[in-house]
Design a protein around this motif. Structure first.
Motif, PDB file in Angstrom:
ATOM      1  N   SER A 169       0.823  -1.196   0.000  1.00 42.21           N
ATOM      2  CA  SER A 169       0.000   0.000   0.000  1.00 42.21           C
ATOM      3  C   SER A 169       0.865   1.258   0.000  1.00 42.21           C
ATOM      4  O   SER A 169       2.093   1.190   0.137  1.00 42.21           O
ATOM      5  CB  SER A 169      -0.918   0.013   1.225  1.00 42.21           C
ATOM      6  OG  SER A 169      -0.156   0.152   2.414  1.00 42.21           O
ATOM      7  N   TYR A 170       0.223   2.398  -0.169  1.00 37.83           N
ATOM      8  CA  TYR A 170       0.912   3.668  -0.052  1.00 37.83           C
ATOM      9  C   TYR A 170      -0.076   4.703   0.494  1.00 37.83           C
ATOM     10  O   TYR A 170      -1.297   4.488   0.476  1.00 37.83           O
ATOM     11  CB  TYR A 170       1.487   4.128  -1.396  1.00 37.83           C
ATOM     12  CG  TYR A 170       0.451   4.458  -2.450  1.00 37.83           C
ATOM     13  CD1 TYR A 170       0.021   5.773  -2.646  1.00 37.83           C
ATOM     14  CD2 TYR A 170      -0.095   3.458  -3.252  1.00 37.83           C
ATOM     15  CE1 TYR A 170      -0.924   6.088  -3.602  1.00 37.83           C
ATOM     16  CE2 TYR A 170      -1.046   3.761  -4.221  1.00 37.83           C
ATOM     17  CZ  TYR A 170      -1.455   5.074  -4.390  1.00 37.83           C
ATOM     18  OH  TYR A 170      -2.394   5.371  -5.333  1.00 37.83           O
ATOM     19  N   VAL A 171       0.442   5.823   0.984  1.00 33.05           N
ATOM     20  CA  VAL A 171      -0.401   6.884   1.540  1.00 33.05           C
ATOM     21  C   VAL A 171      -0.659   7.921   0.453  1.00 33.05           C
ATOM     22  O   VAL A 171       0.283   8.477  -0.124  1.00 33.05           O
ATOM     23  CB  VAL A 171       0.283   7.536   2.763  1.00 33.05           C
ATOM     24  CG1 VAL A 171      -0.584   8.673   3.306  1.00 33.05           C
ATOM     25  CG2 VAL A 171       0.532   6.494   3.847  1.00 33.05           C
ATOM     26  N   ASP A 172      -1.938   8.158   0.159  1.00 32.05           N
ATOM     27  CA  ASP A 172      -2.272   9.091  -0.911  1.00 32.05           C
ATOM     28  C   ASP A 172      -2.272  10.533  -0.413  1.00 32.05           C
ATOM     29  O   ASP A 172      -1.936  10.807   0.754  1.00 32.05           O
ATOM     30  CB  ASP A 172      -3.610   8.715  -1.554  1.00 32.05           C
ATOM     31  CG  ASP A 172      -4.801   8.937  -0.629  1.00 32.05           C
ATOM     32  OD1 ASP A 172      -4.629   9.473   0.485  1.00 32.05           O
ATOM     33  OD2 ASP A 172      -5.927   8.583  -1.031  1.00 32.05           O
ATOM     34  N   GLU A 173      -2.654  11.467  -1.294  1.00 33.33           N
ATOM     35  CA  GLU A 173      -2.599  12.887  -0.965  1.00 33.33           C
ATOM     36  C   GLU A 173      -3.581  13.280   0.134  1.00 33.33           C
ATOM     37  O   GLU A 173      -3.431  14.336   0.760  1.00 33.33           O
ATOM     38  CB  GLU A 173      -2.878  13.724  -2.218  1.00 33.33           C
ATOM     39  CG  GLU A 173      -4.246  13.515  -2.847  1.00 33.33           C
ATOM     40  CD  GLU A 173      -4.292  12.306  -3.776  1.00 33.33           C
ATOM     41  OE1 GLU A 173      -5.354  12.119  -4.417  1.00 33.33           O
ATOM     42  OE2 GLU A 173      -3.284  11.565  -3.854  1.00 33.33           O
ATOM     43  N   MET A 174      -4.579  12.414   0.394  1.00 31.36           N
ATOM     44  CA  MET A 174      -5.533  12.672   1.465  1.00 31.36           C
ATOM     45  C   MET A 174      -5.126  12.018   2.774  1.00 31.36           C
ATOM     46  O   MET A 174      -5.857  12.081   3.757  1.00 31.36           O
ATOM     47  CB  MET A 174      -6.926  12.175   1.041  1.00 31.36           C
ATOM     48  CG  MET A 174      -7.453  12.792  -0.239  1.00 31.36           C
ATOM     49  SD  MET A 174      -7.715  14.567  -0.075  1.00 31.36           S
ATOM     50  CE  MET A 174      -9.064  14.570   1.106  1.00 31.36           C
ATOM     51  N   GLY A 175      -3.970  11.351   2.767  1.00 28.07           N
ATOM     52  CA  GLY A 175      -3.501  10.689   3.973  1.00 28.07           C
ATOM     53  C   GLY A 175      -4.084   9.310   4.183  1.00 28.07           C
ATOM     54  O   GLY A 175      -3.931   8.736   5.265  1.00 28.07           O
ATOM     55  N   ARG A 176      -4.733   8.760   3.149  1.00 28.91           N
ATOM     56  CA  ARG A 176      -5.346   7.435   3.264  1.00 28.91           C
ATOM     57  C   ARG A 176      -4.364   6.347   2.836  1.00 28.91           C
ATOM     58  O   ARG A 176      -3.566   6.549   1.924  1.00 28.91           O
ATOM     59  CB  ARG A 176      -6.604   7.346   2.393  1.00 28.91           C
ATOM     60  CG  ARG A 176      -7.689   8.346   2.737  1.00 28.91           C
ATOM     61  CD  ARG A 176      -8.811   8.276   1.725  1.00 28.91           C
ATOM     62  NE  ARG A 176      -8.335   8.546   0.373  1.00 28.91           N
ATOM     63  CZ  ARG A 176      -9.072   8.466  -0.728  1.00 28.91           C
ATOM     64  NH1 ARG A 176     -10.348   8.118  -0.622  1.00 28.91           N
ATOM     65  NH2 ARG A 176      -8.557   8.744  -1.907  1.00 28.91           N
TER      66      ARG A 176
END
Length: 227
Positions: A169-176
């Protein structure tokens, strides 16, 4: 369907140590028509693409099978497949998918294995889309992992679940914490293949499933590095 039943007769039985992944595939992936989901008129149209790839070199023709680069071409050059999954398939992912189903260990994929892969991909994509509510080809990683644990019923500890999340996984621009579909496929492929390999060795070594297995170094390298 007979081909799938033959290869999943044992693994569709639930296991207290490994879960019921084969059973989930039998009930879901192999009850749909992948060609229909992708927008082909019939299975023959999909087989035409496979047969064209077989004709690309003498080694393919000799085995009536395709190699990973042929799989890349089919997945990326077919308008129906590209339109359905909406991603560009990498060579590395296609190598991993071929290795998952390469039961002869010769680096080639036969037609039945190719169709098994398409069935699995459609089932996984349906699962992925159920979490991709905004249709941006990214889905909540924690919820997808919960599906793998609760629907596939893999026996994952919190530590192993955390390892998977960190890896795929990775953390998107919304912090998800999110997964893209190709990362989700890679996770599913490797988890399935390595679990199957471990489960077979456990059964062979103990005459029953115990949840433990002994690997020699060379056997371990072969199991893990082929994916």
């Amino acid at each position: 369907m007979a081909y799938y039943q033959q290869h999943y007769q044992h693994y569709q039985q639930p296991s207290q140590h490994y879960g019921g992944y084969g059973q989930v595939l039998q009930q879901n992936a192999f009850q749909c028509n992948a060609w229909q989901a992708m927008g082909f008129n019939n299975q023959d149209e999909l087989q035409v693409l496979f047969n064209q790839a077989v004709q690309t070199n003498p080694q393919n023709m000799q085995r009536q099978a395709i190699q990973s680069e042929n799989l890349v071409g089919i997945m990326n050059n077919s308008a129906q497949i590209r339109g359905y999954f909406r991603i560009t398939w990498s060579r590395e992912l296609c190598k991993v998918m071929l290795a998952m189903l390469d039961r002869s260990k010769d680096g080639f994929m036969q037609w039945d294995e190719f169709m098994e892969l398409q069935q699995c991909l459609v089932a996984w994509y349906n699962m992925f889309r159920s979490q991709d509510v905004d249709g941006n080809q990214r889905a909540d990683a924690n919820e997808l992992l919960a599906m793998i644990r609760n629907q596939f019923r893999f026996q994952l500890t919190p530590d192993s679940a955390t390892t998977l999340l960190k890896r795929y996984s990775y953390v998107d621009e919304m912090g998800r914490c999110v997964l893209a579909f190709d990362d989700f496929v890679t996770l599913c492929v490797k988890l399935r293949a390595l679990t199957d390999a471990f489960r077979r060795r456990d059964q062979q070594q103990h005459g029953q499933e115990t949840g433990a297995s002994t690997f020699g170094y060379d056997d371990f390298i072969q199991c893990t590095m082929c994916l």
